[in-house]
Design a protein around this motif. Sequence first.
Motif, PDB file in Angstrom:
ATOM      1  N   ARG A   1     -67.374  -9.544 -33.683  1.00  8.22           N
ATOM      2  CA  ARG A   1     -67.054  -9.860 -35.047  1.00  8.22           C
ATOM      3  C   ARG A   1     -68.155  -9.104 -35.588  1.00  8.22           C
ATOM      4  N   GLY A   2     -69.670  -8.722 -35.598  1.00  9.95           N
ATOM      5  CA  GLY A   2     -70.880  -8.312 -36.406  1.00  9.95           C
ATOM      6  C   GLY A   2     -70.113  -6.674 -36.787  1.00  9.95           C
ATOM      7  N   VAL A   3     -70.216  -6.560 -35.207  1.00 16.09           N
ATOM      8  CA  VAL A   3     -70.426  -4.643 -35.004  1.00 16.09           C
ATOM      9  C   VAL A   3     -69.077  -4.612 -36.399  1.00 16.09           C
ATOM     10  N   GLN A   4     -66.948  -5.670 -36.337  1.00 15.71           N
ATOM     11  CA  GLN A   4     -66.434  -5.335 -36.945  1.00 15.71           C
ATOM     12  C   GLN A   4     -66.866  -4.766 -38.143  1.00 15.71           C
ATOM     13  N   ARG A   5     -67.471  -6.203 -38.723  1.00 21.26           N
ATOM     14  CA  ARG A   5     -67.960  -5.948 -40.184  1.00 21.26           C
ATOM     15  C   ARG A   5     -69.271  -4.403 -40.552  1.00 21.26           C
ATOM     16  N   LEU A   6     -69.668  -4.579 -39.593  1.00 25.11           N
ATOM     17  CA  LEU A   6     -70.708  -3.693 -40.064  1.00 25.11           C
ATOM     18  C   LEU A   6     -69.343  -2.460 -40.445  1.00 25.11           C
ATOM     19  N   PHE A   7     -68.826  -2.024 -39.509  1.00 26.14           N
ATOM     20  CA  PHE A   7     -67.885  -0.904 -39.629  1.00 26.14           C
ATOM     21  C   PHE A   7     -67.316  -0.912 -40.297  1.00 26.14           C
ATOM     22  N   SER A   8     -66.234  -1.900 -40.851  1.00 26.14           N
ATOM     23  CA  SER A   8     -65.674  -2.010 -41.698  1.00 26.14           C
ATOM     24  C   SER A   8     -65.969  -1.824 -43.071  1.00 26.14           C
ATOM     25  N   ASP A   9     -67.211  -2.028 -43.399  1.00 28.45           N
ATOM     26  CA  ASP A   9     -68.499  -1.756 -44.768  1.00 28.45           C
ATOM     27  C   ASP A   9     -68.513  -0.087 -44.539  1.00 28.45           C
TER      28      ASP A   9
ATOM     29  N   PHE B   1     -74.558   0.909 -27.618  1.00 20.82           N
ATOM     30  CA  PHE B   1     -73.846   0.175 -27.295  1.00 20.82           C
ATOM     31  C   PHE B   1     -73.829  -1.029 -28.572  1.00 20.82           C
ATOM     32  N   ALA B   2     -73.498  -2.357 -28.048  1.00 16.06           N
ATOM     33  CA  ALA B   2     -73.746  -3.269 -29.437  1.00 16.06           C
ATOM     34  C   ALA B   2     -74.168  -4.621 -28.279  1.00 16.06           C
ATOM     35  N   THR B   3     -75.063  -5.075 -29.105  1.00 16.72           N
ATOM     36  CA  THR B   3     -75.890  -6.510 -28.439  1.00 16.72           C
ATOM     37  C   THR B   3     -76.326  -7.956 -29.686  1.00 16.72           C
ATOM     38  N   HIS B   4     -76.906  -8.851 -29.273  1.00 16.05           N
ATOM     39  CA  HIS B   4     -77.958  -9.637 -30.309  1.00 16.05           C
ATOM     40  C   HIS B   4     -79.305  -9.691 -29.987  1.00 16.05           C
ATOM     41  N   GLY B   5     -79.283 -10.499 -31.247  1.00 16.52           N
ATOM     42  CA  GLY B   5     -81.036 -10.641 -30.828  1.00 16.52           C
ATOM     43  C   GLY B   5     -82.037 -10.875 -29.988  1.00 16.52           C
ATOM     44  N   GLY B   6     -81.261 -11.704 -28.665  1.00 19.71           N
ATOM     45  CA  GLY B   6     -81.684 -12.444 -27.756  1.00 19.71           C
ATOM     46  C   GLY B   6     -81.499 -10.914 -26.864  1.00 19.71           C
ATOM     47  N   VAL B   7     -81.177  -9.747 -26.862  1.00 19.07           N
ATOM     48  CA  VAL B   7     -81.807  -8.787 -25.882  1.00 19.07           C
ATOM     49  C   VAL B   7     -82.655  -7.682 -26.728  1.00 19.07           C
ATOM     50  N   PRO B   8     -83.630  -8.319 -25.064  1.00 16.46           N
ATOM     51  CA  PRO B   8     -84.700  -7.033 -25.650  1.00 16.46           C
ATOM     52  C   PRO B   8     -84.302  -5.611 -26.252  1.00 16.46           C
ATOM     53  N   ALA B   9     -84.278  -4.413 -27.566  1.00 14.12           N
ATOM     54  CA  ALA B   9     -83.479  -3.012 -27.549  1.00 14.12           C
ATOM     55  C   ALA B   9     -84.413  -1.910 -26.694  1.00 14.12           C
ATOM     56  N   ASP B  10     -85.253  -2.508 -26.159  1.00 13.50           N
ATOM     57  CA  ASP B  10     -85.505  -1.192 -25.436  1.00 13.50           C
ATOM     58  C   ASP B  10     -85.244  -1.274 -23.777  1.00 13.50           C
ATOM     59  N   LEU B  11     -83.958  -2.443 -23.440  1.00  9.86           N
ATOM     60  CA  LEU B  11     -83.591  -2.187 -22.882  1.00  9.86           C
ATOM     61  C   LEU B  11     -82.570  -1.354 -22.709  1.00  9.86           C
ATOM     62  N   PHE B  12     -81.628  -0.281 -24.230  1.00  8.31           N
ATOM     63  CA  PHE B  12     -80.519   0.423 -23.850  1.00  8.31           C
ATOM     64  C   PHE B  12     -81.157   1.329 -24.068  1.00  8.31           C
ATOM     65  N   PRO B  13     -80.502   2.654 -23.280  1.00  9.88           N
ATOM     66  CA  PRO B  13     -80.695   3.938 -22.816  1.00  9.88           C
ATOM     67  C   PRO B  13     -80.822   4.775 -24.175  1.00  9.88           C
ATOM     68  N   ASN B  14     -82.037   5.637 -24.704  1.00 12.27           N
ATOM     69  CA  ASN B  14     -82.663   6.435 -26.102  1.00 12.27           C
ATOM     70  C   ASN B  14     -80.974   7.194 -26.006  1.00 12.27           C
ATOM     71  N   GLU B  15     -80.503   7.908 -24.872  1.00 12.26           N
ATOM     72  CA  GLU B  15     -79.271   8.737 -25.103  1.00 12.26           C
ATOM     73  C   GLU B  15     -77.451   7.848 -25.563  1.00 12.26           C
ATOM     74  N   CYS B  16     -78.145   6.648 -26.413  1.00 13.21           N
ATOM     75  CA  CYS B  16     -76.949   6.322 -26.603  1.00 13.21           C
ATOM     76  C   CYS B  16     -77.191   5.286 -27.864  1.00 13.21           C
ATOM     77  N   GLY B  17     -75.831   5.813 -29.247  1.00  8.77           N
ATOM     78  CA  GLY B  17     -77.117   4.356 -30.123  1.00  8.77           C
ATOM     79  C   GLY B  17     -76.854   2.832 -30.326  1.00  8.77           C
ATOM     80  N   LEU B  18     -77.912   1.920 -30.623  1.00  9.22           N
ATOM     81  CA  LEU B  18     -77.440   0.934 -30.429  1.00  9.22           C
ATOM     82  C   LEU B  18     -77.561  -0.143 -31.956  1.00  9.22           C
ATOM     83  N   ILE B  19     -77.283  -1.459 -31.375  1.00  7.11           N
ATOM     84  CA  ILE B  19     -76.312  -2.177 -32.845  1.00  7.11           C
ATOM     85  C   ILE B  19     -77.185  -2.902 -32.426  1.00  7.11           C
ATOM     86  N   ILE B  20     -77.633  -4.421 -33.365  1.00  7.60           N
ATOM     87  CA  ILE B  20     -77.202  -5.287 -33.077  1.00  7.60           C
ATOM     88  C   ILE B  20     -77.100  -6.270 -34.288  1.00  7.60           C
ATOM     89  N   ALA B  21     -76.142  -7.087 -33.931  1.00  7.84           N
ATOM     90  CA  ALA B  21     -75.479  -7.440 -34.231  1.00  7.84           C
ATOM     91  C   ALA B  21     -75.507  -9.686 -34.473  1.00  7.84           C
TER      92      ALA B  21
END
Length: 156
Positions: A26-34, A92-112
């Motif tokens: 839902r958070g990603v969808q709102r961001l993408f809608s904007d 990748f999209a995740t929430h604030g409870g998941v460490p951002a450095d877990l995700f590979p740099n070759e992909c974008g990252l969205i926190i929602a």
Amino acid sequence: MTIISPHSANPLVDGRQSDRAMMVRRGVQRLFSDLRLSMVPELALASGRRADLVALGGNGEIWIVEIKSSVEDFRSDHKWPEYRQHCDRLFFATHGGVPADLFPNECGLIIADEWSGHMLREAPEHRLAAATRKAMLLRFAKAAADRLLLAELAAG
């Protein structure tokens, strides 16, 4: 909003997504809608995989978002590199409870969260071939049209 299913008593719920994954979506969808992107969740791909969220920009660019609701969810998933063959940009999209450095740099990252999302990292571009783009656009359009029909029929 969940995927439309004609086989459920409630056609707006299919039961595959956790509450946390739905919050992120839902958070990603709102961001993408904007950002003025059109979206189709849970889109089946030609490879047989299902993308959590596919977005289409006004310029025809196709983005895929893989939602990860926990560290375990990310670590148990080995299929995400296959999504690259179906999009111009992979996030990748995740929430604030998941460490951002877990995700590979070759992909974008969205926190929602349930209200919006924030793009921490842009996804690098890897342009689709014309034939693949056309196939994805047709898949996107057909899924969107079919789901709209089902929603209208369910609404009476």
